[in-house]
Design an enzyme around this catalytic site. Structure first.
Site, PDB file in Angstrom:
ATOM      1  N   THR A  60       8.306   5.886   7.302  1.00  0.00           N
ATOM      2  CA  THR A  60       8.404   5.332   5.810  1.00  0.00           C
ATOM      3  C   THR A  60       9.045   6.515   4.940  1.00  0.00           C
ATOM      4  OG1 THR A  60       6.793   3.719   5.685  1.00  0.00           O
ATOM      5  CG2 THR A  60       7.701   4.669   3.470  1.00  0.00           C
ATOM      6  N   CYS A  61       8.725   7.684   5.128  1.00  0.00           N
ATOM      7  CA  CYS A  61       9.083   8.915   4.253  1.00  0.00           C
ATOM      8  C   CYS A  61      10.443   9.484   4.887  1.00  0.00           C
ATOM      9  CB  CYS A  61       8.170  10.053   4.503  1.00  0.00           C
ATOM     10  SG  CYS A  61       6.492   9.968   4.354  1.00  0.00           S
ATOM     11  N   SER A  62      10.846   9.203   6.334  1.00  0.00           N
ATOM     12  CA  SER A  62      12.038   9.596   6.831  1.00  0.00           C
ATOM     13  C   SER A  62      13.142   8.625   6.695  1.00  0.00           C
ATOM     14  CB  SER A  62      11.901  10.215   8.286  1.00  0.00           C
ATOM     15  OG  SER A  62      11.025  11.139   8.372  1.00  0.00           O
TER      16      SER A  62
END
Length: 169
Positions: A60-62
């Protein structure tokens, strides 16, 4: 532990760590030397967007979170934002490599470390189960909080993403 909210002053003792980007250390395999970053001092007279992620290089972060800020960096600057910073639980070496992997150069976005999630815990926005930083966004305008939202749904980037922050500016 106090939850941060609009109207509050940004705490006076916030120190993160990071590895400053340099042209000489542009390669992802180049380490650099971690230094302290006194956010309270550096951000006192600036408009800052600070967003937090649970971990560098995670899906999700990347895929959703960091790319939104990279894509919208010019719009954030047009809204008067001086500094955009991402913070995570990871060590400074991982955060530096993550910035390089995302082809972020110079000080476009600062990739900061919240050692032991101290700041996130101090505002009640660390993940209780893992002890990592939560997923949130804070806008600091010359020392005052003007926006502060944390994601409550796992994997969501609706309150802390660049679009939500832009809409608040």
């Amino acid at each position: 532990m106090t939850t941060i909210k609009p109207g509050d002053s940004f705490p006076s003792d916030v120190v993160f760590q990071y590895i400053p980007w340099t042209e000489e250390s542009d390669e992802i395999t180049s380490c650099g030397i971690p230094i302290n970053y006194n956010a309270s001092k550096e951000w006192a007279d600036k408009k800052v967007v600070l967003f937090s992620v649970p971990g560098a290089f995670t899906p999700t972060c990347s895929v959703n979170h960091v790319p939104g800020y990279i894509k919208n960096l010019s719009q954030l600057r047009q809204k008067g934002v001086d500094i955009v910073a991402v913070v995570a639980f990871n060590d400074p070496f991982v955060m530096s490599a993550w910035g390089k992997a995302n082809q972020v150069r110079g000080n476009d976005i600062l990739f900061l470390t919240d050692p032991e999630a101290r700041f996130s815990k101090s505002i009640g926005w660390a993940d209780e189960a893992s002890g990592r930083t939560g997923r949130y966004a804070i806008v600091i305008d010359h020392g005052k909080i003007s926006y502060a939202q944390i994601e409550t749904e796992r994997g969501a980037v609706t309150k802390s993403g660049a679009d939500a922050v832009l809409a608040s500016l």
